[in-house]
Motif scaffolding. Structure first.
Motif, short mmCIF file in Angstrom:
data_model
loop_
_atom_site.label_atom_id
_atom_site.label_comp_id
_atom_site.label_asym_id
_atom_site.label_seq_id
_atom_site.Cartn_x
_atom_site.Cartn_y
_atom_site.Cartn_z
N LEU A 41 0.83 -1.21 0.00
CA LEU A 41 0.00 0.00 0.00
C LEU A 41 0.86 1.26 0.00
O LEU A 41 0.48 2.28 -0.58
N VAL A 42 2.02 1.20 0.65
CA VAL A 42 2.95 2.34 0.60
C VAL A 42 3.36 2.60 -0.85
O VAL A 42 3.37 3.75 -1.32
N ILE A 43 3.68 1.52 -1.57
CA ILE A 43 4.07 1.66 -2.97
C ILE A 43 2.90 2.16 -3.81
O ILE A 43 3.07 3.01 -4.71
N ASP A 44 1.70 1.67 -3.53
CA ASP A 44 0.51 2.17 -4.23
C ASP A 44 0.34 3.67 -4.01
O ASP A 44 0.03 4.42 -4.96
N ALA A 45 0.52 4.12 -2.78
CA ALA A 45 0.38 5.55 -2.48
C ALA A 45 1.43 6.35 -3.23
O ALA A 45 1.14 7.45 -3.75
N GLN A 46 2.64 5.83 -3.32
CA GLN A 46 3.69 6.51 -4.08
C GLN A 46 3.30 6.60 -5.55
O GLN A 46 3.52 7.63 -6.21
N ASP A 47 2.72 5.53 -6.08
CA ASP A 47 2.29 5.52 -7.48
C ASP A 47 1.23 6.59 -7.73
O ASP A 47 1.24 7.26 -8.77
N VAL A 48 0.31 6.76 -6.79
CA VAL A 48 -0.72 7.79 -6.94
C VAL A 48 -0.06 9.17 -6.97
O VAL A 48 -0.38 10.01 -7.83
N LEU A 49 0.86 9.43 -6.05
CA LEU A 49 1.54 10.71 -6.03
C LEU A 49 2.30 10.96 -7.33
O LEU A 49 2.25 12.07 -7.90
N ILE A 50 3.01 9.95 -7.80
CA ILE A 50 3.79 10.11 -9.04
C ILE A 50 2.88 10.40 -10.22
O ILE A 50 3.14 11.29 -11.03
N HIS A 100 4.93 5.15 8.02
CA HIS A 100 5.26 5.45 6.62
C HIS A 100 4.00 5.45 5.76
O HIS A 100 3.83 6.33 4.91
N LEU A 101 3.12 4.48 5.97
CA LEU A 101 1.88 4.46 5.20
C LEU A 101 1.04 5.68 5.51
O LEU A 101 0.48 6.31 4.60
N ASP A 102 0.94 6.05 6.78
CA ASP A 102 0.15 7.22 7.14
C ASP A 102 0.73 8.48 6.50
O ASP A 102 0.00 9.33 5.99
N ASP A 103 2.06 8.60 6.51
CA ASP A 103 2.73 9.77 5.97
C ASP A 103 2.53 9.89 4.46
O ASP A 103 2.02 10.91 3.96
#
Length: 217
Positions: A41-50, A100-103
């Motif tokens: 999910l952390v990686i998913d969140a990074q993908d959304v930001l990118i 990290h996920l929350d951030d």
């Protein structure tokens, strides 16, 4: 809240509420512990930001449905599938992974809320409007929320309305409707191969049973 924000906020809250020991329990993703899923999910969140900061100036080539590809079930040989558990284990303390996920996840949620739904973005060699891109992720969040709580009966469940949105999306991807008697959660779990249908459910599925599972990639 729109479905993206509602489903993502609920998923972040569910992870935040997990005790440390639950991170070592199995998730609904085959071969992954809860900590592995949270790392994903952390990686998913990074993908959304990118993606939200990757503008496109061409016409859309995909929408919320065609964003997804139907792929073969995972074999366990994908290098990324093997990498995730190693990354998750490297956190050590579940509090670090939770933080990290929350951030990153909160940042992704804020960015989604600020983005122009009509703007165009590029990801995975596709161009979509922001609105379609975020709509596609409602299905991702709903499925992973179900994965998160698969073996955690006391964990918070996904919002009912976002499960309904996700079910509709999966039915559009499949080009067929699941039996009305199926709950939204069961349609999603059975439809994506997260659990096998019972004999009665297989009968109700009819010809659709032979096309399962619908694995998204």
């Amino acid at each position: 809240m729109n479905p993206f924000s509602r489903s993502w906020t609920a998923l972040l809250a569910a992870v935040a509420g997990l005790p440390d020991e639950d991170f070592e329990r199995p998730s609904g993703c085959r071969g992954w512990l809860v900590r592995d899923l949270v790392c994903h999910l952390v990686i998913d969140a990074q993908d959304v930001l990118i993606t939200l900061v990757t503008p496109a100036d061409t016409e859309p080539t995909a929408d919320a449905v065609t964003y997804w590809n139907l792929v073969d079930p995972p074999t366990g040989e994908d290098p990324l599938d093997a990498l995730i558990p190693r990354l998750a284990a490297a956190y050590g303390d579940p509090a670090l992974l939770r933080f990290h996920l929350d951030d990153v996840g909160s940042a992704a949620g804020r960015a989604a809320g600020l983005a122009d739904p009509a703007a165009r973005v590029s990801t995975q060699d596709k161009v979509l409007t922001v609105g379609d891109y975020l709509s596609a992720y409602v299905l991702e969040w709903a499925l992973h929320h179900l994965d998160l709580i698969a073996h955690l009966p006391s964990a918070a469940e996904p919002p009912a309305d976002t499960l309904a949105v996700a079910r509709t999306a999966l039915e559009r991807i499949a080009g067929a409707a699941f039996p009305a008697a199926f709950s939204d959660a069961d349609a999603l779990l059975i439809g994506t191969g997260r659990r096998a249908p019972t004999a009665g459910e297989r009968t109700a599925l009819g010809d659709l049973a032979g096309r399962l599972p619908f694995v998204l990639g």
